[in-house]
Design a protein around this motif. Structure first.
Motif, PDB file in Angstrom:
ATOM      1  N   ASP A 857      49.611  30.960  32.652  1.00  0.00           N
ATOM      2  CA  ASP A 857      49.553  32.313  32.278  1.00  0.00           C
ATOM      3  C   ASP A 857      48.023  32.991  32.441  1.00  0.00           C
ATOM      4  OD1 ASP A 857      51.904  32.093  30.927  1.00  0.00           O
ATOM      5  OD2 ASP A 857      51.190  31.429  29.153  1.00  0.00           O
ATOM      6  N   LEU A 858      47.089  32.293  32.462  1.00  0.00           N
ATOM      7  CA  LEU A 858      45.816  32.716  32.845  1.00  0.00           C
ATOM      8  C   LEU A 858      45.667  33.247  34.086  1.00  0.00           C
ATOM      9  CD1 LEU A 858      42.838  33.385  31.517  1.00  0.00           C
ATOM     10  CD2 LEU A 858      42.234  30.970  32.275  1.00  0.00           C
ATOM     11  N   LYS A 859      46.209  32.466  35.041  1.00  0.00           N
ATOM     12  CA  LYS A 859      46.191  32.714  36.614  1.00  0.00           C
ATOM     13  C   LYS A 859      47.014  33.916  36.621  1.00  0.00           C
ATOM     14  CE  LYS A 859      47.138  30.829  41.195  1.00  0.00           C
ATOM     15  NZ  LYS A 859      47.711  29.313  41.768  1.00  0.00           N
ATOM     16  N   LYS A 860      47.998  34.365  36.018  1.00  0.00           N
ATOM     17  CA  LYS A 860      48.972  35.598  36.110  1.00  0.00           C
ATOM     18  C   LYS A 860      48.115  36.835  35.749  1.00  0.00           C
ATOM     19  CE  LYS A 860      53.415  33.688  35.364  1.00  0.00           C
ATOM     20  NZ  LYS A 860      54.613  33.785  34.553  1.00  0.00           N
ATOM     21  N   ARG A 861      47.197  36.586  34.593  1.00  0.00           N
ATOM     22  CA  ARG A 861      46.549  37.550  34.274  1.00  0.00           C
ATOM     23  C   ARG A 861      45.172  38.178  35.235  1.00  0.00           C
ATOM     24  NH1 ARG A 861      49.447  40.257  32.294  1.00  0.00           N
ATOM     25  NH2 ARG A 861      48.170  41.763  32.018  1.00  0.00           N
ATOM     26  N   ILE A 862      44.966  36.895  35.929  1.00  0.00           N
ATOM     27  CA  ILE A 862      43.792  37.287  37.012  1.00  0.00           C
ATOM     28  C   ILE A 862      44.476  37.911  38.180  1.00  0.00           C
ATOM     29  CG2 ILE A 862      42.406  36.086  38.799  1.00  0.00           C
ATOM     30  CD1 ILE A 862      41.860  33.889  36.695  1.00  0.00           C
ATOM     31  N   GLU A 863      45.895  37.683  38.241  1.00  0.00           N
ATOM     32  CA  GLU A 863      46.540  38.328  39.650  1.00  0.00           C
ATOM     33  C   GLU A 863      46.593  39.701  39.085  1.00  0.00           C
ATOM     34  OE1 GLU A 863      46.866  37.296  42.629  1.00  0.00           O
ATOM     35  OE2 GLU A 863      46.213  35.370  42.413  1.00  0.00           O
ATOM     36  N   SER A 864      47.004  39.915  37.975  1.00  0.00           N
ATOM     37  CA  SER A 864      47.511  41.322  37.509  1.00  0.00           C
ATOM     38  C   SER A 864      46.067  42.113  37.590  1.00  0.00           C
ATOM     39  CB  SER A 864      47.682  41.325  36.128  1.00  0.00           C
ATOM     40  OG  SER A 864      48.171  42.463  35.606  1.00  0.00           O
ATOM     41  N   LEU A 865      44.752  41.656  37.268  1.00  0.00           N
ATOM     42  CA  LEU A 865      43.612  42.322  37.304  1.00  0.00           C
ATOM     43  C   LEU A 865      43.207  42.629  38.919  1.00  0.00           C
ATOM     44  CD1 LEU A 865      41.536  40.772  34.518  1.00  0.00           C
ATOM     45  CD2 LEU A 865      42.490  43.144  34.543  1.00  0.00           C
ATOM     46  N   ILE A 866      43.680  41.758  39.648  1.00  0.00           N
ATOM     47  CA  ILE A 866      43.368  41.852  41.122  1.00  0.00           C
ATOM     48  C   ILE A 866      44.109  43.094  41.674  1.00  0.00           C
ATOM     49  CG2 ILE A 866      43.578  41.176  43.542  1.00  0.00           C
ATOM     50  CD1 ILE A 866      42.769  38.321  42.198  1.00  0.00           C
ATOM     51  N   ASP A 867      45.492  43.298  41.271  1.00  0.00           N
ATOM     52  CA  ASP A 867      46.422  44.285  41.679  1.00  0.00           C
ATOM     53  C   ASP A 867      45.821  45.475  41.021  1.00  0.00           C
ATOM     54  OD1 ASP A 867      47.945  42.610  42.818  1.00  0.00           O
ATOM     55  OD2 ASP A 867      49.382  42.286  41.090  1.00  0.00           O
ATOM     56  N   ARG A 868      45.266  45.694  39.853  1.00  0.00           N
ATOM     57  CA  ARG A 868      44.904  46.747  39.278  1.00  0.00           C
ATOM     58  C   ARG A 868      43.584  47.163  39.676  1.00  0.00           C
ATOM     59  NH1 ARG A 868      46.004  46.167  32.940  1.00  0.00           N
ATOM     60  NH2 ARG A 868      45.733  43.749  33.646  1.00  0.00           N
ATOM     61  N   ASP A 869      42.889  46.546  40.690  1.00  0.00           N
ATOM     62  CA  ASP A 869      41.672  46.867  41.387  1.00  0.00           C
ATOM     63  C   ASP A 869      40.145  46.483  40.339  1.00  0.00           C
ATOM     64  OD1 ASP A 869      42.681  47.362  43.670  1.00  0.00           O
ATOM     65  OD2 ASP A 869      43.189  49.356  43.190  1.00  0.00           O
ATOM     66  N   TYR A 870      40.575  45.611  39.330  1.00  0.00           N
ATOM     67  CA  TYR A 870      39.344  45.211  38.456  1.00  0.00           C
ATOM     68  C   TYR A 870      38.527  44.245  39.194  1.00  0.00           C
ATOM     69  CZ  TYR A 870      41.118  47.895  34.422  1.00  0.00           C
ATOM     70  OH  TYR A 870      41.611  48.833  33.621  1.00  0.00           O
ATOM     71  N   GLU A 872      38.306  41.504  42.815  1.00  0.00           N
ATOM     72  CA  GLU A 872      38.928  41.214  44.094  1.00  0.00           C
ATOM     73  C   GLU A 872      38.641  39.596  44.719  1.00  0.00           C
ATOM     74  OE1 GLU A 872      37.530  43.975  46.727  1.00  0.00           O
ATOM     75  OE2 GLU A 872      35.453  43.035  46.950  1.00  0.00           O
ATOM     76  N   ARG A 873      39.476  39.121  45.522  1.00  0.00           N
ATOM     77  CA  ARG A 873      38.955  37.947  46.121  1.00  0.00           C
ATOM     78  C   ARG A 873      38.024  38.152  47.285  1.00  0.00           C
ATOM     79  NH1 ARG A 873      42.721  33.962  44.631  1.00  0.00           N
ATOM     80  NH2 ARG A 873      44.551  34.415  43.528  1.00  0.00           N
ATOM     81  N   ASP A 874      37.310  36.961  47.213  1.00  0.00           N
ATOM     82  CA  ASP A 874      36.239  37.107  48.195  1.00  0.00           C
ATOM     83  C   ASP A 874      36.814  36.694  49.698  1.00  0.00           C
ATOM     84  OD1 ASP A 874      32.987  36.870  48.469  1.00  0.00           O
ATOM     85  OD2 ASP A 874      33.930  35.427  50.085  1.00  0.00           O
ATOM     86  N   LYS A 875      36.240  37.625  50.793  1.00  0.00           N
ATOM     87  CA  LYS A 875      36.924  37.683  51.915  1.00  0.00           C
ATOM     88  C   LYS A 875      36.787  36.130  52.805  1.00  0.00           C
ATOM     89  CE  LYS A 875      36.950  42.409  52.617  1.00  0.00           C
ATOM     90  NZ  LYS A 875      36.304  43.781  53.569  1.00  0.00           N
ATOM     91  N   GLU A 876      35.876  35.619  52.408  1.00  0.00           N
ATOM     92  CA  GLU A 876      35.381  34.411  53.144  1.00  0.00           C
ATOM     93  C   GLU A 876      35.934  33.203  52.291  1.00  0.00           C
ATOM     94  OE1 GLU A 876      31.482  34.388  53.804  1.00  0.00           O
ATOM     95  OE2 GLU A 876      31.444  36.156  55.348  1.00  0.00           O
ATOM     96  N   ASN A 877      35.697  33.111  51.096  1.00  0.00           N
ATOM     97  CA  ASN A 877      36.096  32.087  50.082  1.00  0.00           C
ATOM     98  C   ASN A 877      37.409  32.493  49.156  1.00  0.00           C
ATOM     99  OD1 ASN A 877      36.206  29.977  48.472  1.00  0.00           O
ATOM    100  ND2 ASN A 877      34.325  30.106  47.820  1.00  0.00           N
ATOM    101  N   PRO A 878      38.407  32.198  49.630  1.00  0.00           N
ATOM    102  CA  PRO A 878      39.644  32.821  48.497  1.00  0.00           C
ATOM    103  C   PRO A 878      39.481  32.157  47.069  1.00  0.00           C
ATOM    104  CG  PRO A 878      40.344  31.806  50.713  1.00  0.00           C
ATOM    105  CD  PRO A 878      38.933  31.516  50.514  1.00  0.00           C
ATOM    106  N   ASN A 879      38.915  30.984  46.992  1.00  0.00           N
ATOM    107  CA  ASN A 879      38.546  30.358  45.627  1.00  0.00           C
ATOM    108  C   ASN A 879      37.497  31.301  44.713  1.00  0.00           C
ATOM    109  OD1 ASN A 879      39.607  28.749  43.672  1.00  0.00           O
ATOM    110  ND2 ASN A 879      37.702  27.274  44.088  1.00  0.00           N
ATOM    111  N   GLN A 880      37.197  32.435  45.236  1.00  0.00           N
ATOM    112  CA  GLN A 880      35.951  33.177  44.587  1.00  0.00           C
ATOM    113  C   GLN A 880      36.185  34.578  44.531  1.00  0.00           C
ATOM    114  OE1 GLN A 880      32.142  31.943  46.159  1.00  0.00           O
ATOM    115  NE2 GLN A 880      31.000  33.784  45.409  1.00  0.00           N
ATOM    116  N   TYR A 881      35.831  35.139  43.402  1.00  0.00           N
ATOM    117  CA  TYR A 881      36.269  36.552  42.732  1.00  0.00           C
ATOM    118  C   TYR A 881      35.104  37.240  42.983  1.00  0.00           C
ATOM    119  CZ  TYR A 881      40.490  34.025  41.357  1.00  0.00           C
ATOM    120  OH  TYR A 881      41.645  33.223  41.091  1.00  0.00           O
ATOM    121  N   ASN A 882      35.106  38.511  43.083  1.00  0.00           N
ATOM    122  CA  ASN A 882      34.316  39.669  43.097  1.00  0.00           C
ATOM    123  C   ASN A 882      34.468  40.802  42.094  1.00  0.00           C
ATOM    124  OD1 ASN A 882      32.494  38.106  44.977  1.00  0.00           O
ATOM    125  ND2 ASN A 882      33.529  39.051  46.728  1.00  0.00           N
TER     126      ASN A 882
END
Length: 885
Positions: A857-870, A872-882
């Protein structure tokens, strides 16, 4: 002591086995002798003269003068030990003038003035005592007579002759005090020939008499003095060796009696008698040779004392014999085994034998190790057997009895050093090895029946074993939470179980802090095994207790019950679930008027505020404010408006943010009701411009006046029930479809309403055909024959019941609120950190949230925030968020 013996033959030396007592006894007798000597030196027998004339003639020291005058007393020589120096010095340091009357005078007193002084140091062997006395006041011719103590007089004591040295007098003038001069012997006295051999023969005969338990020919003090004389002339080493040989020969002769075949009990008694005789003999022998023990042996640290020498000989020649030792130890162990099996034994014999082993310093090596091995073997077999044969309470009482018996053995006859390993062995075999089996077999039974005394015993026994029963004792009755069939009674069972546990901790476990903490951890663990359900059930339990009509408890009992519920409330994780269901139920109680007590409601609210904070109860407090404001508004409305007809209107104004969300339902109200709604709407909007009113018909309720054949009744019903019943004023019978069309009530809600009126306890309408459920095509008619004992009948209980749809919507609303909280937590963290890895973000979110969240469920909320542009994933490291600003 020697001088006193010359005066009284009644005195004799009594040896005492206690060395301290012997020493104090000798010091006491020596003090008596010193006092007697001083008395004879300074106070001859006579009566003092009140007015002594001054002496006119000086006494001249001459040996021939001794025989010239009968009034001259013969000198007496004293042997003064070194311990007398202090007393004599005190006399000589303060000279006294004393008047005396001679025994040869009848009418005139003799006046003698003496002065004592020590000129030389006192020797330890002997002293010359020289004394001059001048006397005056004769009976008829006033002739002066010289009184002095002559030297050269000797006496015999225990075969030793002491000779006096030369006599020396100091010249003195008339009236001057005379001097007592004490000088050392010029030569030390020597022992007579054959004295050593003859004295040893006497001592040997005395020792053999003691060993053979016959009377001694010689005086014990004489024997003691003989030992002292020999030691004073440096014959101590030879005397010690001779004594050791005599004792060794006697003990060697004792071993033969134990090599014969004897019954075990008789053998032990014989060993004990031999030991007791040996101890008594060595005490007597040591008393005679006490001077040897205190001088020669004390100065030679390598030599054992006379008593220790006897112990070593007994240990070496008797107990160290393998047959004797083995038979003795076997006999002792057999007696202990018989006592453990319930037989009566001679405990005094055991105590004496074990004391012998301890005195001989072989207790631990020869007995204790074998004893502990036998104890371990016995209780290991007994524990296995009794765990299968007996129930847990009986087994615990047996273990407690065994521990008391072993403790009593330590007190009665075992050495104190055995206590710790012995009790540890019993605890290990009877408790430690069966810890898990005891808990699994009988703990549930003890708790179910609330057997406090047995639980106290269980705690006392298992607390002795490392590990004990801490968390294990609480893993009980957890099926009440896991089993859905117990949902209706789960909260009450939890409260009862918590009371039982608290009582057990208080009474049985003496408020042990470890048990209290273990109880809290166990409750927190098992209550949250079913996610969200315990919180929902606790909220419903509170609702049931706070409803009107609950006559089960007084205000005080209700307050105590709420305190207990708050204790359980602390253990649950889903407190937001509790808040949602509690708010829904509180709204029904306030709007339908089913609250038992406003004070109880506010008390519960204050407890929640204290436990969870003001933010948790802010909406609940807003609900109470709305109810109070609504009362004030209705007072103003009734004062300003004249309502048409005979209908009394009451409106509750609810702030939408405080109250639960209700789905609006449009129903067909009566024209009178619609007119009253419009009048109130105009009044309210006139006072509060810019607001919007939305009528919630689901929580409305009415009081209808009805006339039946039995008489008039008042029916307290919901708004939906009101609309259905008022239809029967227009007709006799209606179908389900006709009622639905006329009222506009939603199908599911209409079926529930008709079921409450036609199938409940108060059946004011008939249903055809009769059944518990309302089906399509059913027909309904008014029940004119309705009867009830009450005048006002409550039929709107259906409003208080929770429907499946309500429960689902409440749960869904909680889930939506949690999503908003998760989103807010993620955005706060990313806004502060700017850049963060996935694992660190998840960890931070878990720390901030107060409810459990699944990782998916937590992962779904992170994806939802990425979709709403709150973010984004780091381009070089996908496991890192900006964070995206």
């Amino acid at each position: 002591a020697h001088f006193y013996n010359l005066s009284s033959e009644m005195y004799y030396f009594k040896p005492n086995p206690n060395p301290t007592a012997n020493l104090m006894f000798m010091i006491n007798r020596l003090a008596i002798a010193i006092r007697i000597c001083i008395h004879f030196f300074m106070f001859p027998i006579g009566l003092p003269s009140p007015n002594p004339p001054p002496p006119t003639q000086e006494a001249r020291p001459a040996a021939s003068d001794v025989n010239n005058d009968s009034s001259i007393t013969s000198s007496k020589k004293r042997k003064i030990n070194s311990s007398e120096r202090e007393d004599i010095d005190s006399i000589s340091s303060s000279p006294k003038t004393t008047n005396y009357s001679s025994s040869s005078c009848t009418s005139t007193s003799q006046h003698i003035q003496k002065k004592l002084r020590f000129e030389d140091s006192v020797d330890f062997i002997g002293l010359d005592v020289k004394m001059a006395e001048e006397s005056s006041a004769s009976c008829s011719s006033n002739k002066m007579k010289t009184v002095f103590l002559a030297g050269g007089v000797g006496h015999h004591a225990n075969g030793l002759t002491k000779t006096a040295g030369s006599t020396t007098f100091s010249n003195s003038k008339p009236g001057a005090a005379k001097k007592l001069v004490i000088k050392n012997f010029k030569e030390k006295p020597k022992l007579p020939e054959n004295y050593t051999h003859e004295t040893w023969q006497k001592l040997k005969e005395a020792v053999e008499a003691i060993q053979n338990s016959i009377s001694i020919k010689y005086n014990l003090e004489e024997l003691y003095q003989a030992v002292e004389n020999l030691c004073s002339h440096k014959i101590s080493a030879k005397l010690y060796k001779q004594l050791q040989v005599v004792c060794e020969d006697h003990i060697k002769a004792q071993i033969d009696q134990f090599r014969e075949y004897l019954f075990l009990t008789l053998f032990l008694k014989k060993i004990d008698k031999c030991w007791q005789d040996h101890c008594r003999q060595m005490i007597m022998i040591r008393s005679i040779f006490l001077f040897l023990d205190r001088t020669y042996v004390l100065q030679n640290s390598m030599l054992p004392s006379v008593w220790d020498m006897g112990l070593e000989l007994f240990r070496f020649y008797i107990i160290s014999d393998m047959k004797v030792q083995s038979k003795t130890i076997d006999g002792i162990l057999l007696l202990i085994e018989r006592e453990r099996s319930g037989e009566t034994i001679d405990r005094s014999l055991l105590r004496s034998l074990l004391s012998m082993l301890s005195d001989l310093q072989i207790y631990q090596d020869s007995f204790e190790q074998r004893f502990l091995e036998e104890t371990n073997r016995l209780y290991a077999a007994e524990g296995q057997r009794l765990m299968q044969e007996r129930e847990v309470p009986d087994y615990l009482h047996h273990v407690n009895k065994r521990l008391e018996e072993e403790a009593d053995r330590v007190i009665t006859y075992l050495d104190q050093s055995t206590q710790k390993p012995l009790i540890a062995t019993v605890e290990k075999q009877l408790l430690g090895e069966h810890l898990t089996a005891t808990l699994q077999k009988g703990l549930n039974h003890l708790l179910d029946e609330n057997r406090i005394q047995d639980l106290c015993l269980l705690y006392q026994l298992f607390s002795r074993v490392r590990g004990g029963v801490l968390l294990e004792i609480w893993i009980i009755h957890f099926t009440m939470v896991i089993n859905p069939e117990k949902d209706k009674t789960m909260v009450q069972e939890l409260l009862d179980f918590k009371d039982k546990v608290d009582h057990i901790i208080h009474v049985c476990f003496m408020k042990n802090e470890k048990f209290v903490n273990a109880m809290k951890e166990a409750f927190e663990t098992f209550i949250n095994k079913r996610t969200n359900k315990p919180a929902e059930l606790i909220a419903k339990h509170v609702d049931w207790k706070l409803r009107a009509g609950n006559k089960e408890a007084t205000d005080e009992e209700l307050e105590k019950m709420l305190d207990k519920i708050m204790i359980i409330f602390r253990f649950i994780y889903g407190k937001d679930v509790f808040e949602a269901f509690y708010k829904k139920d509180l709204a029904k109680r306030l709007l339908v008027g089913k609250s038992a007590s406003v004070d109880a409601e506010k008390s519960m609210l204050s407890k929640l505020k204290h436990e969870c904070g003001a933010a948790f109860t802010s909406k609940l407090e807003g609900m109470f404010k709305d109810m109070e404001l609504s009362k004030d508004i209705m007072v103003q409305f009734k004062q300003c408006q004249n309502l048409p007809g005979n209908i009394e209107l009451t409106v509750n104004i609810l702030t939408m943010g405080y109250w639960p969300t209700y789905v609006p339902m449009e129903v067909h109200l009566l024209p009178e009701m619609v007119r009253l709604q419009e009048i109130f709407k105009t009044f309210y909007l006139g006072k509060h411009s810019g607001r919007k009113l939305q009528w919630q018909s689901t929580l409305g309720h009415c009081v209808l006046k009805a006339e039946f054949k039995e008489g008039k009744k008042e029916l307290q019903v919901s708004l939906f029930q009101t609309l259905v019943l008022l239809m029967f004023n227009e007709g006799e019978e209606f179908t389900l479809e006709e009622i639905k069309l006329a009222t506009g009530i939603e199908d599911g809600e209409l079926r529930r309403t008709l079921q409450s009126l036609a199938c409940g306890k108060a059946r004011v309408i008939h249903k055809v055909p009769k059944s518990k459920d309302v089906e399509d095509g059913d027909k309904f008619s008014c029940n004119d024959d309705f009867k009830h004992k009450l005048f006002r009948i409550k039929i709107n209980q259906i409003q208080m019941k929770e429907t499946v749809e309500e429960q689902a919507s409440t749960t869904e609303r909680v889930y939506q609120d949690r999503q908003y909280q998760i989103d807010a937590a993620i955005v706060r963290i990313m806004k502060m950190r700017k850049t963060l890895s996935h694992n660190l973000l998840v960890s931070e979110v878990y720390n901030q949230l107060k409810f459990p969240v699944k990782p998916a469920d937590l992962k779904k909320r992170i994806e939802s925030l990425i979709d709403r542009d709150y973010m984004e994933r780091d381009k070089e490291n996908p496991n890192q968020y900006n964070y995206v600003a």
